[in-house]
Design a protein around this motif. Structure first.
Motif, PDB file in Angstrom:
ATOM      1  N   SER A 125       0.836  -1.197   0.000  1.00  0.00           N
ATOM      2  CA  SER A 125       0.000   0.000   0.000  1.00  0.00           C
ATOM      3  C   SER A 125       0.877   1.256   0.000  1.00  0.00           C
ATOM      4  O   SER A 125       1.725   1.423   0.870  1.00  0.00           O
ATOM      5  N   GLN A 126       0.677   2.112  -1.001  1.00  0.00           N
ATOM      6  CA  GLN A 126       1.443   3.345  -1.142  1.00  0.00           C
ATOM      7  C   GLN A 126       0.490   4.522  -1.266  1.00  0.00           C
ATOM      8  O   GLN A 126      -0.712   4.355  -1.455  1.00  0.00           O
ATOM      9  N   LEU A 127       1.038   5.720  -1.203  1.00  0.00           N
ATOM     10  CA  LEU A 127       0.252   6.946  -1.250  1.00  0.00           C
ATOM     11  C   LEU A 127       0.138   7.447  -2.690  1.00  0.00           C
ATOM     12  O   LEU A 127       1.135   7.529  -3.406  1.00  0.00           O
ATOM     13  N   TYR A 128      -1.091   7.795  -3.101  1.00  0.00           N
ATOM     14  CA  TYR A 128      -1.373   8.315  -4.436  1.00  0.00           C
ATOM     15  C   TYR A 128      -2.172   9.601  -4.309  1.00  0.00           C
ATOM     16  O   TYR A 128      -2.849   9.821  -3.304  1.00  0.00           O
ATOM     17  N   VAL A 129      -2.136  10.422  -5.341  1.00  0.00           N
ATOM     18  CA  VAL A 129      -2.982  11.604  -5.421  1.00  0.00           C
ATOM     19  C   VAL A 129      -3.525  11.695  -6.840  1.00  0.00           C
ATOM     20  O   VAL A 129      -2.831  11.353  -7.804  1.00  0.00           O
ATOM     21  N   ILE A 130      -4.792  12.102  -6.955  1.00  0.00           N
ATOM     22  CA  ILE A 130      -5.431  12.205  -8.258  1.00  0.00           C
ATOM     23  C   ILE A 130      -6.212  13.517  -8.316  1.00  0.00           C
ATOM     24  O   ILE A 130      -6.770  13.968  -7.315  1.00  0.00           O
ATOM     25  N   ASP A 131      -6.225  14.122  -9.474  1.00  0.00           N
ATOM     26  CA  ASP A 131      -6.976  15.352  -9.685  1.00  0.00           C
ATOM     27  C   ASP A 131      -8.467  15.037  -9.660  1.00  0.00           C
ATOM     28  O   ASP A 131      -8.907  14.009 -10.164  1.00  0.00           O
ATOM     29  N   ARG A 132      -9.263  15.911  -9.094  1.00  0.00           N
ATOM     30  CA  ARG A 132     -10.714  15.709  -9.026  1.00  0.00           C
ATOM     31  C   ARG A 132     -11.345  15.582 -10.403  1.00  0.00           C
ATOM     32  O   ARG A 132     -12.334  14.910 -10.593  1.00  0.00           O
ATOM     33  N   ARG A 133     -10.751  16.239 -11.404  1.00  0.00           N
ATOM     34  CA  ARG A 133     -11.302  16.173 -12.764  1.00  0.00           C
ATOM     35  C   ARG A 133     -10.988  14.842 -13.440  1.00  0.00           C
ATOM     36  O   ARG A 133     -11.446  14.584 -14.539  1.00  0.00           O
ATOM     37  N   GLY A 134     -10.179  14.009 -12.791  1.00  0.00           N
ATOM     38  CA  GLY A 134      -9.837  12.706 -13.355  1.00  0.00           C
ATOM     39  C   GLY A 134      -8.405  12.663 -13.847  1.00  0.00           C
ATOM     40  O   GLY A 134      -7.596  13.518 -13.513  1.00  0.00           O
ATOM     41  N   GLY A 135      -8.099  11.662 -14.633  1.00  0.00           N
ATOM     42  CA  GLY A 135      -6.729  11.464 -15.115  1.00  0.00           C
ATOM     43  C   GLY A 135      -6.061  10.344 -14.347  1.00  0.00           C
ATOM     44  O   GLY A 135      -6.707   9.594 -13.611  1.00  0.00           O
ATOM     45  N   GLU A 136      -4.766  10.238 -14.521  1.00  0.00           N
ATOM     46  CA  GLU A 136      -4.008   9.183 -13.860  1.00  0.00           C
ATOM     47  C   GLU A 136      -3.606   9.592 -12.449  1.00  0.00           C
ATOM     48  O   GLU A 136      -3.217  10.735 -12.225  1.00  0.00           O
TER      49      GLU A 136
END
Length: 166
Positions: free
Chosen positions: A97-108
């Motif tokens: 388990s690692q930390l991720y961040v994603i834009d609210r508008r979507g994308g990778e």
């Protein structure tokens, strides 16, 4: 919320294969402006015989929920950024388990950590220039238990700062 398949338990009883049809929602988080909710939908994958979970989004006022992430693993613990433009979450899509961040508008989703023991419990800093204030890092200590196995304990310093661009 997510549509849930319900097996006909009354007519035939619950079987083990019925479990693969079930979906359940949890860890719902309201956006800072109160207009959306992000939550986790979990299921059991028949092929891998493992739990899978994805992030879903829904408008509070109206509208159908939409699947936001599509990992075949476990995307969990979604947390909105203070301004509501990004969502931090943990995922085991690359192993631990690692930390991720994603834009609210979507994308990778962007992977922010690569820690041997993994991370959990992301939190945003409301006043800091850093997007993520902390995430608990896990370490395997060499403390041996009966039977020779090692124990997994929270690391001594759970605060971790990401100094990347927001």
């Amino acid at each position: 919320m997510a549509k849930v398949a319900t097996p006909n338990v009354a007519a035939q009883g619950l079987s083990a294969s019925d479990l693969y049809q079930l979906r359940w929602a949890g860890d719902a988080r309201l956006s800072p402006d109160g207009s959306e909710v992000v939550y986790v939908v979990t299921a059991i994958d028949r092929e891998s015989n493992a739990y899978t979970s994805q992030l879903w989004l829904a408008r509070v006022a109206a509208g159908e929920p939409e699947q936001f992430t599509a990992s075949a693993k476990q995307d969990k613990t979604p947390r909105w950024s203070p301004n509501g433009t990004r969502i931090a979450f943990t995922s085991n899509r690359n192993g631990k388990s690692q930390l991720y961040v994603i834009d609210r508008r979507g994308g990778e989703a962007r992977n922010l950590t690569d820690l041997e023991g993994g991370v959990s419990a992301p939190a945003w800093s409301p006043m800091s220039p850093w997007p993520i204030r902390s995430a608990r890092a896990w370490a395997t200590r060499s403390r041996r238990r009966r039977g020779g196995s090692t124990s997994r304990w929270p690391g001594a310093a759970p605060i971790w700062r990401w100094r990347g661009r927001s």
